[in-house]
Design a protein around this motif. Sequence first.
Motif, PDB file in Angstrom:
ATOM      1  N   VAL A 124     -66.073 -34.222 -25.835  1.00  0.00           N
ATOM      2  CA  VAL A 124     -64.729 -33.875 -26.291  1.00  0.00           C
ATOM      3  C   VAL A 124     -64.776 -33.753 -27.810  1.00  0.00           C
ATOM      4  CG1 VAL A 124     -62.296 -34.471 -26.194  1.00  0.00           C
ATOM      5  CG2 VAL A 124     -63.840 -35.279 -24.398  1.00  0.00           C
ATOM      6  N   PHE A 125     -64.444 -32.567 -28.318  1.00  0.00           N
ATOM      7  CA  PHE A 125     -64.643 -32.248 -29.737  1.00  0.00           C
ATOM      8  C   PHE A 125     -63.343 -32.172 -30.523  1.00  0.00           C
ATOM      9  CE2 PHE A 125     -68.726 -29.988 -28.623  1.00  0.00           C
ATOM     10  CZ  PHE A 125     -69.514 -30.582 -29.581  1.00  0.00           C
ATOM     11  N   CYS A 126     -63.474 -32.397 -31.823  1.00  0.00           N
ATOM     12  CA  CYS A 126     -62.514 -31.870 -32.793  1.00  0.00           C
ATOM     13  C   CYS A 126     -63.328 -30.993 -33.745  1.00  0.00           C
ATOM     14  CB  CYS A 126     -61.847 -33.008 -33.557  1.00  0.00           C
ATOM     15  SG  CYS A 126     -60.723 -32.432 -34.848  1.00  0.00           S
ATOM     16  N   ASN A 127     -62.812 -29.831 -34.090  1.00  0.00           N
ATOM     17  CA  ASN A 127     -63.542 -28.882 -34.940  1.00  0.00           C
ATOM     18  C   ASN A 127     -64.891 -28.500 -34.314  1.00  0.00           C
ATOM     19  OD1 ASN A 127     -61.658 -28.667 -37.086  1.00  0.00           O
ATOM     20  ND2 ASN A 127     -62.405 -30.568 -37.989  1.00  0.00           N
ATOM     21  N   ASN A 151     -61.009 -35.029 -42.255  1.00  0.00           N
ATOM     22  CA  ASN A 151     -62.173 -34.828 -43.117  1.00  0.00           C
ATOM     23  C   ASN A 151     -62.782 -33.429 -43.002  1.00  0.00           C
ATOM     24  OD1 ASN A 151     -62.414 -37.520 -44.363  1.00  0.00           O
ATOM     25  ND2 ASN A 151     -62.640 -38.165 -42.245  1.00  0.00           N
ATOM     26  N   GLY A 152     -62.171 -32.575 -42.213  1.00  0.00           N
ATOM     27  CA  GLY A 152     -62.679 -31.208 -42.100  1.00  0.00           C
ATOM     28  C   GLY A 152     -64.090 -31.142 -41.561  1.00  0.00           C
ATOM     29  N   LYS A 153     -64.432 -31.995 -40.626  1.00  0.00           N
ATOM     30  CA  LYS A 153     -65.774 -32.001 -40.053  1.00  0.00           C
ATOM     31  C   LYS A 153     -65.692 -32.056 -38.530  1.00  0.00           C
ATOM     32  CE  LYS A 153     -68.220 -35.857 -40.132  1.00  0.00           C
ATOM     33  NZ  LYS A 153     -68.296 -36.246 -38.708  1.00  0.00           N
ATOM     34  N   THR A 154     -66.824 -31.778 -37.906  1.00  0.00           N
ATOM     35  CA  THR A 154     -66.871 -31.891 -36.449  1.00  0.00           C
ATOM     36  C   THR A 154     -66.991 -33.354 -36.057  1.00  0.00           C
ATOM     37  OG1 THR A 154     -68.038 -29.787 -36.393  1.00  0.00           O
ATOM     38  CG2 THR A 154     -68.083 -31.104 -34.391  1.00  0.00           C
ATOM     39  N   THR A 155     -66.184 -33.758 -35.104  1.00  0.00           N
ATOM     40  CA  THR A 155     -66.390 -35.074 -34.494  1.00  0.00           C
ATOM     41  C   THR A 155     -66.328 -34.891 -32.988  1.00  0.00           C
ATOM     42  OG1 THR A 155     -64.034 -35.505 -34.799  1.00  0.00           O
ATOM     43  CG2 THR A 155     -65.540 -36.588 -36.334  1.00  0.00           C
ATOM     44  N   ALA A 156     -66.862 -35.853 -32.273  1.00  0.00           N
ATOM     45  CA  ALA A 156     -66.884 -35.713 -30.825  1.00  0.00           C
ATOM     46  C   ALA A 156     -66.952 -37.081 -30.171  1.00  0.00           C
ATOM     47  CB  ALA A 156     -68.096 -34.891 -30.406  1.00  0.00           C
ATOM     48  N   VAL A 157     -66.601 -37.105 -28.919  1.00  0.00           N
ATOM     49  CA  VAL A 157     -66.749 -38.325 -28.135  1.00  0.00           C
ATOM     50  C   VAL A 157     -67.506 -37.981 -26.856  1.00  0.00           C
ATOM     51  CG1 VAL A 157     -65.544 -40.103 -26.799  1.00  0.00           C
ATOM     52  CG2 VAL A 157     -64.676 -39.431 -29.054  1.00  0.00           C
ATOM     53  N   ARG A 158     -68.581 -38.727 -26.640  1.00  0.00           N
ATOM     54  CA  ARG A 158     -69.313 -38.629 -25.379  1.00  0.00           C
ATOM     55  C   ARG A 158     -69.580 -40.060 -24.950  1.00  0.00           C
ATOM     56  NH1 ARG A 158     -75.171 -35.763 -24.293  1.00  0.00           N
ATOM     57  NH2 ARG A 158     -75.465 -36.390 -26.464  1.00  0.00           N
ATOM     58  N   VAL A 159     -68.619 -40.651 -24.272  1.00  0.00           N
ATOM     59  CA  VAL A 159     -68.775 -42.030 -23.807  1.00  0.00           C
ATOM     60  C   VAL A 159     -68.917 -42.037 -22.295  1.00  0.00           C
ATOM     61  CG1 VAL A 159     -67.549 -43.101 -25.731  1.00  0.00           C
ATOM     62  CG2 VAL A 159     -66.262 -42.395 -23.702  1.00  0.00           C
ATOM     63  N   ILE A 160     -69.576 -43.072 -21.803  1.00  0.00           N
ATOM     64  CA  ILE A 160     -69.819 -43.185 -20.368  1.00  0.00           C
ATOM     65  C   ILE A 160     -69.217 -44.494 -19.870  1.00  0.00           C
ATOM     66  CG2 ILE A 160     -71.575 -43.277 -18.535  1.00  0.00           C
ATOM     67  CD1 ILE A 160     -72.739 -42.094 -21.893  1.00  0.00           C
ATOM     68  N   PRO A 161     -68.027 -44.436 -19.255  1.00  0.00           N
ATOM     69  CA  PRO A 161     -67.478 -45.649 -18.653  1.00  0.00           C
ATOM     70  C   PRO A 161     -68.208 -45.914 -17.330  1.00  0.00           C
ATOM     71  CG  PRO A 161     -65.929 -43.818 -18.385  1.00  0.00           C
ATOM     72  CD  PRO A 161     -67.150 -43.265 -19.073  1.00  0.00           C
ATOM     73  N   ALA A 162     -69.308 -46.643 -17.398  1.00  0.00           N
ATOM     74  CA  ALA A 162     -70.221 -46.759 -16.255  1.00  0.00           C
ATOM     75  C   ALA A 162     -69.563 -47.557 -15.122  1.00  0.00           C
ATOM     76  CB  ALA A 162     -71.513 -47.428 -16.700  1.00  0.00           C
ATOM     77  N   CYS A 212     -71.307 -38.569 -40.986  1.00  0.00           N
ATOM     78  CA  CYS A 212     -72.414 -37.796 -40.392  1.00  0.00           C
ATOM     79  C   CYS A 212     -71.883 -37.014 -39.214  1.00  0.00           C
ATOM     80  CB  CYS A 212     -73.541 -38.728 -39.954  1.00  0.00           C
ATOM     81  SG  CYS A 212     -73.220 -39.576 -38.404  1.00  0.00           S
ATOM     82  N   SER A 213     -72.717 -36.145 -38.645  1.00  0.00           N
ATOM     83  CA  SER A 213     -72.346 -35.593 -37.367  1.00  0.00           C
ATOM     84  C   SER A 213     -72.870 -36.575 -36.323  1.00  0.00           C
ATOM     85  CB  SER A 213     -72.957 -34.218 -37.184  1.00  0.00           C
ATOM     86  OG  SER A 213     -74.355 -34.300 -37.058  1.00  0.00           O
ATOM     87  N   VAL A 214     -72.262 -36.747 -35.191  1.00  0.00           N
ATOM     88  CA  VAL A 214     -71.126 -35.959 -34.762  1.00  0.00           C
ATOM     89  C   VAL A 214     -70.000 -36.882 -34.347  1.00  0.00           C
ATOM     90  CG1 VAL A 214     -70.340 -34.469 -32.891  1.00  0.00           C
ATOM     91  CG2 VAL A 214     -72.457 -33.994 -34.013  1.00  0.00           C
ATOM     92  N   GLY A 215     -70.316 -37.966 -33.667  1.00  0.00           N
ATOM     93  CA  GLY A 215     -69.227 -38.817 -33.215  1.00  0.00           C
ATOM     94  C   GLY A 215     -69.725 -39.982 -32.395  1.00  0.00           C
TER      95      GLY A 215
END
Lengths: 89, 451
Positions: free
Chosen positions: B188-191, B393-404, B361-364
């Motif tokens: 899931v991204f922003c920018n 901050n005008g940068k790409t961020t993202a979430v890749r979490v795993i609710p196991a 830093c990149s990414v999230g």
Amino acid sequence: MRAVVTVAGTDRRGIIAKVSTLLYERNVNIEDISQTILGGQFAMIMMVETAENDEDFAALSEALDALGKSIGMSVRVQHAEIFDAMHNV
Amino acid sequence: MFGKNEVLETIDMVEKEHLDIRTVTMGVSLLPCIRGSAEETAEAVYDRVMRKAEKLVPTAEALSREYGIPIVNKRVSVTPVSLLSASFPEKSPLIGSALDRAAKELGIDFLGGYSALVHKGMADYEEIFIRTIPEVLAKTERLCSSVNVGSSRSGVNMDAIRLMGEIVKETAARTAEKDGLGCCKLVVFCNAVEDNPFMAGAFHGVGEADTVINVGVSGPGVVQHALSFVPDADLTDAAEVIKRTAFKITRAGQLIAKEAAKRLGARFGIVDLSLAPTPARGDSVAHILEELGLSVVGCHGTTAALAMLNDAVKKGGVMASSRVGGLSGAFIPVSEDIGMIEAAEAGQISVEKLEAMTCVCSVGLDMIAIPGDTPASTISAMIADEAAIGMVNGKTTAVRVIPAPGKKVGDEVQFGGLLGRAPILPVHGGDASKFIGRGGLIPAPIHSFKN
């Protein structure tokens, strides 16, 4: 095309002879040879001129790899471009 | 010209320090594949990807052999599928299956672009599409999905974020027997960027040419090794060492990218300057930070060290490549970096610290395993925090979490291969459901109005 052959491993007799014979048989011209001992390890670098087409290059690469295995050293050939790119601005 | 030291240095980088080209990714526009029905569109998509990428794997293998630099991954990114299936969104999985089949037949490990861009608003067809993601990620093997939920120009779409919290949970549930593996393929991204070569977030933007080659370089081990020669250097000098090393690494990527594009009849897109770790020892971004003088990644000082690293990599890389793009920064995926894994196992790094690190830093929040009973609203709130960081901050961020599923703090999940393993990290137990439930759009920040 310009390529670089490198031979690395424990020093032993006949390495240059074996590698240069293989290159000769495959019509590869050796333009420059330098060798050095780094930390007890033998390293030889040859500047060579190889055929332009990919199949010949792939075959040369495999032959050198096989030779390396037979003498227990690492023998490889790479396009010279990669070193130019990485080490020259 | 170059001397024997340069030859030996390059060979050492490959043999001892894990220098490699992390990915050669072919971006393919699928806009010409839109047909009147899902079935016809899926068939056209399959044919086009197979035709365009037919020689991708053999070409990359030949380049790797000729230049003596390993190319680890060969991948394809495509136009966001939600744009192809707008007339029949509920049948989007047919296109997903066609893409997965193409990926298997091409012999590539991942294909990205089961994606939607909803950063300002979500159309009905896009919502229906997004709701197919869990099923598609459970059914397919190599297909990756991403959703862009915010941008610096448009703000953050909280309705989409609320939905994505649920989608992440459902994706985990549908792949519960593999510890929620499906979530490793969902970002899931922003920018979000349109020319990202890295998975799982790659897609081929609509502003791109028909077929392009984007290359992601790597080499955390090379940077760490170079720094090990200057243990007492001040940080200005250390930054110089990183810049020089990044230059060399990137030049290798630039050469491969241009040559690959030429041989494949595609355009050279960009070189992505990211430092991408793998779970192998000697290939860790965390260990670079520790080489700089931190006892363990996650301690105070980590954010500063990472900021310096990230900036120096870019400065060295930009000089080395004619076209830079993608994400271009240090990656900090927890499960894919041996230094991160060990810090997490030792309880030395927290989600909160990781969030702070993503500011520089990149990414999230990347490849982080969290307890299976984490509420969807908490996952949405994590996404919202990251999106806010990216937006402001005008940068790409993202979430890749795993609710196991079924896992709790103290357990560990194993995904195998490049995806690695991860201990379950605790998340904050407070409740954000009221906040997330409000929905709407967080307006874009004032400094986004640049016209």
